[in-house]
Write a protein that holds these residues in place. Structure first.
Motif, short mmCIF file in Angstrom:
data_model
loop_
_atom_site.label_atom_id
_atom_site.label_comp_id
_atom_site.label_asym_id
_atom_site.label_seq_id
_atom_site.Cartn_x
_atom_site.Cartn_y
_atom_site.Cartn_z
N VAL A 1 0.53 9.47 1.82
CA VAL A 1 1.22 9.05 3.04
C VAL A 1 0.33 9.22 4.26
O VAL A 1 0.27 8.34 5.12
N LEU A 2 -0.40 10.33 4.35
CA LEU A 2 -1.31 10.53 5.49
C LEU A 2 -2.37 9.44 5.53
O LEU A 2 -2.67 8.89 6.59
N HIS A 3 -2.91 9.10 4.39
CA HIS A 3 -3.90 8.03 4.30
C HIS A 3 -3.29 6.71 4.78
O HIS A 3 -3.91 5.96 5.55
N GLY A 4 -2.08 6.42 4.34
CA GLY A 4 -1.41 5.19 4.76
C GLY A 4 -1.26 5.11 6.27
O GLY A 4 -1.49 4.07 6.88
N LEU A 5 -0.89 6.22 6.89
CA LEU A 5 -0.73 6.25 8.34
C LEU A 5 -2.05 6.03 9.07
O LEU A 5 -2.12 5.26 10.03
N ILE A 6 -3.10 6.70 8.61
CA ILE A 6 -4.42 6.55 9.24
C ILE A 6 -4.92 5.12 9.09
O ILE A 6 -5.39 4.51 10.06
N VAL A 7 -4.81 4.58 7.90
CA VAL A 7 -5.29 3.21 7.68
C VAL A 7 -4.47 2.22 8.51
O VAL A 7 -5.03 1.35 9.17
N PHE A 8 -3.15 2.36 8.50
CA PHE A 8 -2.30 1.40 9.20
C PHE A 8 -2.51 1.42 10.71
O PHE A 8 -2.60 0.38 11.35
N PHE A 9 -2.61 2.62 11.28
CA PHE A 9 -2.70 2.71 12.74
C PHE A 9 -4.12 2.72 13.29
O PHE A 9 -4.31 2.55 14.49
N PHE A 10 -5.12 2.92 12.43
CA PHE A 10 -6.49 2.88 12.92
C PHE A 10 -7.30 1.74 12.30
O PHE A 10 -7.85 0.90 13.00
N PHE A 11 -7.39 1.70 10.98
CA PHE A 11 -8.29 0.74 10.34
C PHE A 11 -7.79 -0.70 10.37
O PHE A 11 -8.60 -1.62 10.45
N VAL A 12 -6.49 -0.92 10.31
CA VAL A 12 -5.99 -2.30 10.41
C VAL A 12 -6.35 -2.90 11.77
O VAL A 12 -6.97 -3.97 11.83
N PRO A 13 -6.04 -2.22 12.89
CA PRO A 13 -6.47 -2.78 14.18
C PRO A 13 -8.00 -2.86 14.32
O PRO A 13 -8.54 -3.81 14.89
N ILE B 1 -6.24 -7.46 6.27
CA ILE B 1 -5.05 -7.83 5.49
C ILE B 1 -4.84 -6.87 4.33
O ILE B 1 -3.74 -6.34 4.11
N PHE B 2 -5.91 -6.60 3.57
CA PHE B 2 -5.81 -5.69 2.43
C PHE B 2 -5.40 -4.29 2.89
O PHE B 2 -4.55 -3.64 2.27
N SER B 3 -5.99 -3.83 3.98
CA SER B 3 -5.65 -2.50 4.50
C SER B 3 -4.19 -2.43 4.93
O SER B 3 -3.52 -1.42 4.71
N ALA B 4 -3.70 -3.48 5.57
CA ALA B 4 -2.29 -3.50 6.00
C ALA B 4 -1.37 -3.43 4.79
O ALA B 4 -0.39 -2.66 4.79
N MET B 5 -1.67 -4.20 3.76
CA MET B 5 -0.81 -4.23 2.58
C MET B 5 -0.83 -2.90 1.82
O MET B 5 0.22 -2.38 1.44
N THR B 6 -2.02 -2.37 1.60
CA THR B 6 -2.11 -1.12 0.83
C THR B 6 -1.55 0.06 1.62
O THR B 6 -0.90 0.93 1.04
N SER B 7 -1.79 0.09 2.94
CA SER B 7 -1.27 1.22 3.72
C SER B 7 0.26 1.16 3.78
O SER B 7 0.93 2.20 3.74
#
Length: 129
Positions: free
Chosen positions: A11-23, A61-67
């Motif tokens: 879950v922590l990884h999902g949050l970091i990826v969604f809010f940092f790496f996707v943008p 796109i991949f990061s958004a889906m996986t996160s």
């Protein structure tokens, strides 16, 4: 193992990826490289072009889906672990390239923390079972 992975790194990884790496990847796709952490600053060989646009767009796109799957609890511990074992190898290969800046190598260390955390959980939970 599944509970420990869901409550911790997934879950922590999902949050970091969604809010940092996707943008981050979305901005790189349109040619905006953030100061200090943008691809232009972490790798001296970086140039923005058609192939970079394709790759960073696909990463966004991949990061958004996986996160999203990680935050929603859809990602299994096995899949998360396998993903990070291979991701760490690719990131390490990039980190030791002569064009990777020192800050880039440090910035690229974050996936290794999740790999180490995952390995710890896999090994400690396997011994208990």
């Amino acid at each position: 193992l599944e509970e420990a992975m869901q409550a911790g790194p997934i879950v922590l990884h999902g949050l970091i990826v969604f809010f940092f790496f996707v943008p981050y990847f979305a901005l790189e796709t349109v040619g905006i490289s953030l100061p200090y952490v943008g691809l232009a600053h972490v790798d001296e060989s970086y140039t923005h072009g058609g192939s970079t646009l394709l790759m960073t767009g696909m990463l966004a796109i991949f990061s958004a889906m996986t996160s999203y799957d990680e935050m929603a609890g859809c990602t299994s511990a096995k899949m998360f672990a396998a993903h990070h074992y291979f991701l760490s190898l690719v990131v390490f290969f990039w980190q030791v390239q002569p064009t990777t800046t020192a800050f880039g190598a440090a910035f690229g260390s974050v996936p290794h923390l999740f790999t180490a955390w995952t390995c710890y959980l896999v090994l400690s939970k396997t011994k208990q079972d």
